[in-house]
Design a protein around this motif. Structure first.
Motif, mmCIF file in Angstrom:
data_model
loop_
_atom_site.group_PDB
_atom_site.id
_atom_site.type_symbol
_atom_site.label_atom_id
_atom_site.label_comp_id
_atom_site.label_asym_id
_atom_site.label_seq_id
_atom_site.Cartn_x
_atom_site.Cartn_y
_atom_site.Cartn_z
ATOM 1 N N GLY A 1 56.061 41.775 37.941
ATOM 2 C CA GLY A 1 56.029 42.977 37.114
ATOM 3 C C GLY A 1 54.656 43.584 36.922
ATOM 4 O O GLY A 1 54.516 44.600 36.253
ATOM 5 N N ILE A 2 53.628 43.021 37.522
ATOM 6 C CA ILE A 2 52.260 43.499 37.304
ATOM 7 C C ILE A 2 51.942 44.638 38.266
ATOM 8 O O ILE A 2 52.086 44.498 39.469
ATOM 9 N N GLU A 3 51.536 45.757 37.719
ATOM 10 C CA GLU A 3 51.094 46.888 38.537
ATOM 11 C C GLU A 3 49.626 47.124 38.234
ATOM 12 O O GLU A 3 49.217 47.173 37.078
ATOM 13 N N LEU A 4 48.826 47.256 39.280
ATOM 14 C CA LEU A 4 47.394 47.449 39.113
ATOM 15 C C LEU A 4 47.041 48.927 39.016
ATOM 16 O O LEU A 4 47.590 49.759 39.733
ATOM 17 N N THR A 5 46.095 49.219 38.126
ATOM 18 C CA THR A 5 45.567 50.579 38.029
ATOM 19 C C THR A 5 44.547 50.786 39.155
ATOM 20 O O THR A 5 44.116 49.820 39.810
ATOM 21 N N ASP A 6 44.133 52.020 39.360
ATOM 22 C CA ASP A 6 43.102 52.307 40.357
ATOM 23 C C ASP A 6 41.808 51.574 40.009
ATOM 24 O O ASP A 6 41.108 51.076 40.895
ATOM 25 N N GLU A 7 41.480 51.531 38.718
ATOM 26 C CA GLU A 7 40.260 50.836 38.264
ATOM 27 C C GLU A 7 40.334 49.356 38.603
ATOM 28 O O GLU A 7 39.355 48.757 39.049
ATOM 29 N N GLU A 8 41.496 48.755 38.404
ATOM 30 C CA GLU A 8 41.647 47.336 38.716
ATOM 31 C C GLU A 8 41.560 47.089 40.223
ATOM 32 O O GLU A 8 40.908 46.143 40.657
ATOM 33 N N GLN A 9 42.189 47.930 40.999
ATOM 34 C CA GLN A 9 42.114 47.786 42.453
ATOM 35 C C GLN A 9 40.687 47.931 42.948
ATOM 36 O O GLN A 9 40.289 47.278 43.908
ATOM 37 N N ALA A 10 39.894 48.773 42.289
ATOM 38 C CA ALA A 10 38.495 48.965 42.673
ATOM 39 C C ALA A 10 37.660 47.713 42.400
ATOM 40 O O ALA A 10 36.587 47.548 42.975
ATOM 41 N N ARG A 11 38.152 46.826 41.540
ATOM 42 C CA ARG A 11 37.424 45.587 41.236
ATOM 43 C C ARG A 11 37.718 44.474 42.240
ATOM 44 O O ARG A 11 37.214 43.372 42.126
ATOM 45 N N LEU A 12 38.531 44.766 43.251
ATOM 46 C CA LEU A 12 38.837 43.811 44.319
ATOM 47 C C LEU A 12 38.044 44.179 45.569
ATOM 48 O O LEU A 12 38.106 45.314 46.025
ATOM 49 N N GLU A 13 37.310 43.221 46.095
ATOM 50 C CA GLU A 13 36.548 43.450 47.326
ATOM 51 C C GLU A 13 37.008 42.451 48.382
ATOM 52 O O GLU A 13 36.911 41.236 48.183
ATOM 53 N N ASP A 14 37.500 42.957 49.490
ATOM 54 C CA ASP A 14 37.950 42.119 50.593
ATOM 55 C C ASP A 14 36.756 41.793 51.472
ATOM 56 O O ASP A 14 36.115 42.682 52.021
ATOM 57 N N GLN A 15 36.450 40.490 51.588
ATOM 58 C CA GLN A 15 35.334 40.060 52.417
ATOM 59 C C GLN A 15 35.803 39.350 53.687
ATOM 60 O O GLN A 15 35.099 38.523 54.237
ATOM 61 N N GLY A 16 36.990 39.658 54.119
ATOM 62 C CA GLY A 16 37.524 39.050 55.337
ATOM 63 C C GLY A 16 38.296 37.779 55.049
ATOM 64 O O GLY A 16 39.511 37.786 55.033
ATOM 65 N N ASP A 17 37.589 36.687 54.789
ATOM 66 C CA ASP A 17 38.266 35.421 54.528
ATOM 67 C C ASP A 17 38.429 35.129 53.041
ATOM 68 O O ASP A 17 38.994 34.108 52.659
ATOM 69 N N ALA A 18 37.927 36.022 52.192
ATOM 70 C CA ALA A 18 38.025 35.825 50.740
ATOM 71 C C ALA A 18 38.091 37.185 50.042
ATOM 72 O O ALA A 18 37.729 38.214 50.608
ATOM 73 N N LEU A 19 38.567 37.133 48.805
ATOM 74 C CA LEU A 19 38.572 38.304 47.940
ATOM 75 C C LEU A 19 37.603 38.039 46.795
ATOM 76 O O LEU A 19 37.627 36.953 46.205
ATOM 77 N N VAL A 20 36.779 39.010 46.489
ATOM 78 C CA VAL A 20 35.882 38.896 45.351
ATOM 79 C C VAL A 20 36.442 39.772 44.242
ATOM 80 O O VAL A 20 36.678 40.968 44.443
ATOM 81 N N VAL A 21 36.673 39.153 43.102
ATOM 82 C CA VAL A 21 37.217 39.854 41.941
ATOM 83 C C VAL A 21 36.088 40.028 40.931
ATOM 84 O O VAL A 21 35.509 39.041 40.463
ATOM 85 N N THR A 22 35.748 41.282 40.634
ATOM 86 C CA THR A 22 34.757 41.554 39.597
ATOM 87 C C THR A 22 35.491 41.526 38.264
ATOM 88 O O THR A 22 36.461 42.262 38.066
ATOM 89 N N LEU A 23 35.048 40.657 37.388
ATOM 90 C CA LEU A 23 35.725 40.469 36.103
ATOM 91 C C LEU A 23 35.396 41.609 35.142
ATOM 92 O O LEU A 23 34.266 42.097 35.107
ATOM 93 N N SER A 24 36.378 42.026 34.366
ATOM 94 C CA SER A 24 36.138 43.056 33.354
ATOM 95 C C SER A 24 35.333 42.485 32.199
ATOM 96 O O SER A 24 34.579 43.192 31.548
ATOM 97 N N GLU A 25 35.494 41.192 31.969
ATOM 98 C CA GLU A 25 34.754 40.472 30.940
ATOM 99 C C GLU A 25 34.134 39.241 31.598
ATOM 100 O O GLU A 25 34.860 38.407 32.148
ATOM 101 N N PRO A 26 32.803 39.098 31.564
ATOM 102 C CA PRO A 26 32.204 37.893 32.150
ATOM 103 C C PRO A 26 32.786 36.635 31.512
ATOM 104 O O PRO A 26 33.165 36.626 30.338
ATOM 105 N N LEU A 27 32.868 35.606 32.313
ATOM 106 C CA LEU A 27 33.444 34.326 31.907
ATOM 107 C C LEU A 27 32.294 33.380 31.591
ATOM 108 O O LEU A 27 31.453 33.106 32.453
ATOM 109 N N THR A 28 32.208 32.891 30.346
ATOM 110 C CA THR A 28 31.153 31.967 29.947
ATOM 111 C C THR A 28 31.791 30.640 29.563
ATOM 112 O O THR A 28 32.744 30.597 28.787
#
Length: 125
Positions: free
Chosen positions: A16-43
């Protein structure tokens, strides 16, 4: 069988999860991996002896292996299983996921869904 049940429940959670354009922009495909930029840094603290660590991106491999899936068996609850999978893929301790923003969790789960084993069909074979 339990592993397949875990995956089916995880897919149900993701469906049921639909991604917004902003969320999709936080995904970077690096070929063998995906880099997810977090909206909130994880400490988090990796251990009692270490200082705090802050993570702004998670790198999730596209090759989901058995060792990643087995981490789901070690926790209870559907959300816990999803968090365990993300932690295993990102190479982080499971307790670090306690601080993961819910929007970031959704984004990570949707990002890795295409790389999970396919659903098994039910019925006659």
């Amino acid at each position: 069988m339990e592993e397949q049940d875990n995956l089916d429940a995880l897919r149900d959670q993701i469906d049921g999860i639909e991604l917004t354009d902003e969320e999709q922009a936080r995904l970077e495909d690096q070929g063998d991996a995906l880099v997810v930029t977090l909206s909130e840094p994880l400490t988090f603290k990796a251990s009692k002896l270490d200082g705090e660590r802050t993570v702004e991106t998670l790198t999730l491999p596209k090759r989901v292996k058995g060792k990643h899936l087995k981490k789901m068996d070690q926790v209870n609850g559907e959300i816990g299983k999803g968090l365990a999978l993300v932690a295993a893929l990102a190479g982080l301790p499971i307790h670090a996921m306690d601080e993961l923003d819910a929007r970031d969790m959704d984004l990570c789960l949707v990002a890795v869904e295409p790389f999970l084993p396919k659903r098994r069909k039910t019925g006659r074979r």
